[in-house]
Design a protein around this motif. Structure first.
Motif, PDB file in Angstrom:
ATOM      1  N   UNK A 281       0.820  -1.218   0.000  1.00 20.62           N
ATOM      2  CA  UNK A 281       0.000   0.000   0.000  1.00 20.62           C
ATOM      3  C   UNK A 281       0.852   1.265   0.000  1.00 20.62           C
ATOM      4  N   UNK A 282       0.264   2.351  -0.534  1.00 24.57           N
ATOM      5  CA  UNK A 282       0.958   3.632  -0.634  1.00 24.57           C
ATOM      6  C   UNK A 282       0.249   4.648   0.251  1.00 24.57           C
ATOM      7  N   UNK A 283       1.016   5.324   1.093  1.00 19.40           N
ATOM      8  CA  UNK A 283       0.459   6.432   1.876  1.00 19.40           C
ATOM      9  C   UNK A 283       0.603   7.709   1.070  1.00 19.40           C
ATOM     10  N   UNK A 284      -0.494   8.420   0.904  1.00 20.20           N
ATOM     11  CA  UNK A 284      -0.509   9.660   0.117  1.00 20.20           C
ATOM     12  C   UNK A 284      -0.845  10.808   1.056  1.00 20.20           C
ATOM     13  N   UNK A 285       0.092  11.748   1.188  1.00 19.62           N
ATOM     14  CA  UNK A 285      -0.094  12.911   2.063  1.00 19.62           C
ATOM     15  C   UNK A 285      -0.515  14.113   1.235  1.00 19.62           C
ATOM     16  N   UNK A 286      -1.694  14.634   1.525  1.00 14.79           N
ATOM     17  CA  UNK A 286      -2.242  15.826   0.885  1.00 14.79           C
ATOM     18  C   UNK A 286      -2.265  16.959   1.900  1.00 14.79           C
ATOM     19  N   UNK A 287      -2.508  18.200   1.477  1.00 19.63           N
ATOM     20  CA  UNK A 287      -2.555  19.298   2.453  1.00 19.63           C
ATOM     21  C   UNK A 287      -3.523  19.049   3.600  1.00 19.63           C
ATOM     22  N   UNK A 288      -4.615  18.310   3.354  1.00 24.93           N
ATOM     23  CA  UNK A 288      -5.602  18.063   4.394  1.00 24.93           C
ATOM     24  C   UNK A 288      -5.337  16.843   5.250  1.00 24.93           C
ATOM     25  N   UNK A 289      -4.379  15.994   4.863  1.00 17.54           N
ATOM     26  CA  UNK A 289      -4.103  14.784   5.628  1.00 17.54           C
ATOM     27  C   UNK A 289      -3.752  13.615   4.723  1.00 17.54           C
ATOM     28  N   UNK A 290      -3.778  12.409   5.290  1.00 13.69           N
ATOM     29  CA  UNK A 290      -3.279  11.218   4.604  1.00 13.69           C
ATOM     30  C   UNK A 290      -4.391  10.259   4.197  1.00 13.69           C
ATOM     31  N   UNK A 291      -4.172   9.602   3.049  1.00 17.85           N
ATOM     32  CA  UNK A 291      -4.982   8.477   2.596  1.00 17.85           C
ATOM     33  C   UNK A 291      -4.050   7.296   2.348  1.00 17.85           C
ATOM     34  N   UNK A 292      -4.585   6.091   2.461  1.00 19.95           N
ATOM     35  CA  UNK A 292      -3.815   4.885   2.168  1.00 19.95           C
ATOM     36  C   UNK A 292      -4.492   4.171   1.001  1.00 19.95           C
ATOM     37  N   UNK A 293      -3.685   3.911  -0.034  1.00 22.55           N
ATOM     38  CA  UNK A 293      -4.201   3.338  -1.279  1.00 22.55           C
ATOM     39  C   UNK A 293      -3.545   1.984  -1.506  1.00 22.55           C
ATOM     40  N   UNK A 294      -4.386   0.972  -1.752  1.00 23.50           N
ATOM     41  CA  UNK A 294      -3.915  -0.378  -2.058  1.00 23.50           C
ATOM     42  C   UNK A 294      -4.337  -0.736  -3.475  1.00 23.50           C
ATOM     43  N   UNK A 295      -3.382  -1.270  -4.266  1.00 24.38           N
ATOM     44  CA  UNK A 295      -3.717  -1.657  -5.648  1.00 24.38           C
ATOM     45  C   UNK A 295      -2.697  -2.660  -6.158  1.00 24.38           C
ATOM     46  N   UNK A 296      -3.190  -3.664  -6.864  1.00 25.64           N
ATOM     47  CA  UNK A 296      -2.351  -4.607  -7.592  1.00 25.64           C
ATOM     48  C   UNK A 296      -2.748  -4.565  -9.061  1.00 25.64           C
ATOM     49  N   UNK A 297      -1.774  -4.723  -9.946  1.00 25.68           N
ATOM     50  CA  UNK A 297      -2.011  -4.664 -11.393  1.00 25.68           C
ATOM     51  C   UNK A 297      -3.185  -5.552 -11.774  1.00 25.68           C
ATOM     52  N   UNK A 298      -4.160  -4.962 -12.482  1.00 22.45           N
ATOM     53  CA  UNK A 298      -5.331  -5.689 -12.937  1.00 22.45           C
ATOM     54  C   UNK A 298      -6.483  -5.720 -11.955  1.00 22.45           C
TER      55      UNK A 298
END
Length: 269
Positions: free
Chosen positions: A222-239
């Motif tokens: 998973x990837x943690x994405x930090x935006x000005x308002x805070x963080x989201x965690x995104x999980x993805x596998x090809x397909x």
């Protein structure tokens, strides 16, 4: 309601219909000085094939197919796991403590699905704008381009965002994401949203940027994405589908007279 400061007016018409929601009414309600104020307006309606439908309108009155932050807000409002219809396809919402998980569906990469005005390699598009070059194009219910740079905070996105959004290459306009690596499997992201401008957070932008980073080998799920308002965690596998985890909150409930916004004058026209 809001997700990481990306704020919404939510109108619930699932059991009782509302008068016509025109672009002028949306702009009047979204005005932060003379209306209620929001980045996007969310309308919940009955649907023939899913539990209900979520429609999303930018503050300029344009309708879009998806909004990840709004989806988490709606999950919190609904209060139970549910699959709903959106303009970008069905999504599944699961409330969690303080927020929600959203299955955003499968990203699309074909140039016609973005859409682009003509065929291009969407992995690294051979185009650029004043120092921003070779973005990846992705559709996650709405169109995004993702640029990776050394310092996302240094990019003048308030200037470049509208230029790229309205470029003829994007017949339906586009959301503009500028990301930089902030650590192992961690991105720092700023987003110019189509029809809304700079916002404190963009759920579909976080999804697009995380997917782009994974495809380019810059990060692993998973990837943690930090935006000005805070963080989201995104999980993805090809397909596979994109799974987004993040917070949402209700700010307040209120009432307004529809006729005050149905025939806007002055700044609302």
């Amino acid at each position: 309601m809001h997700g990481l400061g990306n704020d919404f007016i939510v109108l619930d018409a699932r059991t009782a219909p509302l008068p016509p929601l025109t672009p002028a009414v949306v702009r009047a309600l979204a005005d932060r000085r003379t209306g209620i104020g929001c980045d996007q307006l969310v309308l919940l309606e009955p649907d023939d094939t899913h539990a209900f439908r979520m429609r999303i309108f930018n503050r300029d009155g344009s309708e879009v197919g998806a909004c990840g932050n709004a989806a988490r807000a709606v999950a919190l409002l609904h209060g139970a796991p549910v699959t709903i219809a959106t303009g970008g396809g069905p999504i599944t919402l699961t409330p969690e403590a303080g927020g929600a998980a959203v299955d955003m569906g499968t990203p699309r990469f074909d140039w016609a699905a973005i859409p682009l005005a003509y065929p291009l390699d969407t992995f690294a598009m051979p185009v650029g704008w004043d120092g921003l070059a070779a973005p990846m194009a992705i559709n996650v219910g709405n169109p995004h381009v993702v640029f990776f740079v050394d310092d996302a905070a240094a990019v003048p996105l308030a200037t470049l965002g509208p230029m790229i959004e309205h470029d003829p290459l994007f017949p339906e306009r586009v959301n503009v994401n500028v990301a930089s690596l902030a650590g192992k499997d961690h991105l720092r992201l700023f987003v110019w949203e189509r029809g809304a401008g700079l916002t404190r957070a963009c759920g579909t932008g976080a999804c697009s940027s995380a997917v782009a980073a994974i495809r380019k080998g810059l990060a692993a799920s998973p990837v943690r994405v930090s935006l000005p308002g805070g963080d989201l965690v995104i999980t993805w596998q090809e397909g596979g589908s994109i799974l987004m985890h993040g917070p949402a909150a209700e700010s307040f409930r209120g009432q307004f007279r529809w006729q005050d916004y149905a025939a806007p004058t002055g700044a609302h026209t």
